[in-house]
Design a protein around this motif. Structure first.
Motif, PDB file in Angstrom:
ATOM      1  N   UNK A  62       0.815  -1.214   0.000  1.00  0.00           N
ATOM      2  CA  UNK A  62       0.000   0.000   0.000  1.00  0.00           C
ATOM      3  C   UNK A  62       0.851   1.267   0.000  1.00  0.00           C
ATOM      4  N   UNK A  63       1.808   1.432   0.956  1.00  0.00           N
ATOM      5  CA  UNK A  63       2.557   2.694   0.976  1.00  0.00           C
ATOM      6  C   UNK A  63       3.382   2.943  -0.284  1.00  0.00           C
TER       7      UNK A  63
ATOM      8  N   UNK B 291      11.217   8.302   2.293  1.00  0.00           N
ATOM      9  CA  UNK B 291       9.810   8.651   2.539  1.00  0.00           C
ATOM     10  C   UNK B 291       9.197   7.711   3.563  1.00  0.00           C
ATOM     11  N   UNK B 292       9.503   6.419   3.440  1.00  0.00           N
ATOM     12  CA  UNK B 292       8.968   5.446   4.394  1.00  0.00           C
ATOM     13  C   UNK B 292       9.468   5.727   5.801  1.00  0.00           C
ATOM     14  N   UNK B 293      10.732   6.122   5.911  1.00  0.00           N
ATOM     15  CA  UNK B 293      11.295   6.413   7.233  1.00  0.00           C
ATOM     16  C   UNK B 293      10.576   7.596   7.874  1.00  0.00           C
TER      17      UNK B 293
ATOM     18  N   UNK C 228       8.323   3.944   8.979  1.00  0.00           N
ATOM     19  CA  UNK C 228       8.592   2.595   8.488  1.00  0.00           C
ATOM     20  C   UNK C 228      10.067   2.510   8.115  1.00  0.00           C
ATOM     21  N   UNK C 229      10.841   1.776   8.891  1.00  0.00           N
ATOM     22  CA  UNK C 229      12.273   1.678   8.645  1.00  0.00           C
ATOM     23  C   UNK C 229      12.579   0.326   8.010  1.00  0.00           C
TER      24      UNK C 229
ATOM     25  N   UNK D 295      15.757  -4.431   1.171  1.00  0.00           N
ATOM     26  CA  UNK D 295      14.402  -4.927   1.402  1.00  0.00           C
ATOM     27  C   UNK D 295      13.401  -4.268   0.479  1.00  0.00           C
ATOM     28  N   UNK D 296      13.582  -2.973   0.264  1.00  0.00           N
ATOM     29  CA  UNK D 296      12.698  -2.253  -0.661  1.00  0.00           C
ATOM     30  C   UNK D 296      12.907  -2.751  -2.078  1.00  0.00           C
ATOM     31  N   UNK D 297      14.176  -3.017  -2.417  1.00  0.00           N
ATOM     32  CA  UNK D 297      14.478  -3.531  -3.757  1.00  0.00           C
ATOM     33  C   UNK D 297      13.777  -4.849  -4.016  1.00  0.00           C
TER      34      UNK D 297
END
Length: 240
Positions: free
Chosen positions: A13-14, A34-36, A40-41, A46-48
């Motif tokens: 979602x984010x 932006x997530x941080x 959200x860390x 992990x994002x990749x």
């Protein structure tokens, strides 16, 4: 075994939301920042991995070394997630206002399934021609409301109440009054059936036909299946 809906990636979602709002392609580093800020860390690695998964599912498209952009499929998926979130919030508010709020919605619906299975069984045994005509009018009104894209929650509530009445059992009627769901609940669940592409009218029409045929076993089975679908939708909303 868990369903696809139960395995929703919490980053879905984010990330899809920020991708839809972005004017240019986004990479893992920018997303991480932006997530941080949102609390959200997670590492860029992990994002990749999440981006690769979303790309493989057709929700994102890579734009060279610039990053990713959202696809039409990704926009559609995000819309579904947003609808799920809205319905989940509505579910919470409905439960807070319920006179039996000490129980969760699945417990309530499970009790209602047992109650309405028996009601459908008894209705198929006892239904008069007048009863059946009344139920047919309700189903026709539901289809008319669906075709006109009107709200037909009151007709859905009337369908279930009429089946209870047709059972001609005071104890079933009293129990339904205790745990039966209001028009607001019916409106909510019709929304979930639309969201999951399950026309509620079809289920009601099948129950009606079994009652018309005076087939109590089939009527009970079909009513149980209908309420099982309602329970399944409620579980999805709690898990997504």
């Amino acid at each position: 075994m868990k369903t696809v809906e139960e395995n929703v990636n919490p980053l879905e979602f984010p990330i899809l939301h920020m991708m839809r709002e972005a004017e240019t392609p986004m990479g893992a580093g920018a997303i991480a920042e932006i997530l941080e800020r949102q609390g959200i860390v997670i590492s860029e690695a992990g994002i990749g991995r999440a981006l690769r998964s979303f790309r493989q599912r057709g929700m994102l498209e890579r734009k060279g070394f610039q990053g990713h952009v959202i696809t039409d499929k990704g926009i559609e998926r995000l819309a579904n997630l947003e609808a799920t979130k809205r319905y989940g919030e509505t579910l919470k508010k409905l439960m807070e206002k319920s006179p039996i709020h000490n129980y969760n919605v699945v417990d309530i619906l499970t009790a209602r399934r047992a109650l309405e299975r028996e009601a459908a069984y008894q209705a198929a045994l006892k239904a008069t021609p007048e009863d059946i005509a009344e139920l047919e009018d309700i189903v026709r009104a539901q289809y008319s409301g669906m075709e006109k894209n009107e709200n037909y929650a009151d007709h859905s509530a009337a369908f279930h109440k009429t089946v209870i009445k047709m059972a001609r059992s005071s104890i079933l009627s009293n129990l339904y009054d205790l745990i039966g769901l209001s028009v607001q609940w019916q409106d909510f669940f019709i929304g979930t059936f639309k969201m999951y592409n399950q026309p509620v009218n079809v289920s009601h029409e099948k129950v009606l036909q079994a009652i018309k045929d005076h087939d109590p076993d089939k009527a009970a089975l079909l009513m149980g299946k209908h309420l099982t679908d309602v329970i399944s939708n409620a579980k999805k909303l709690r898990l997504e």
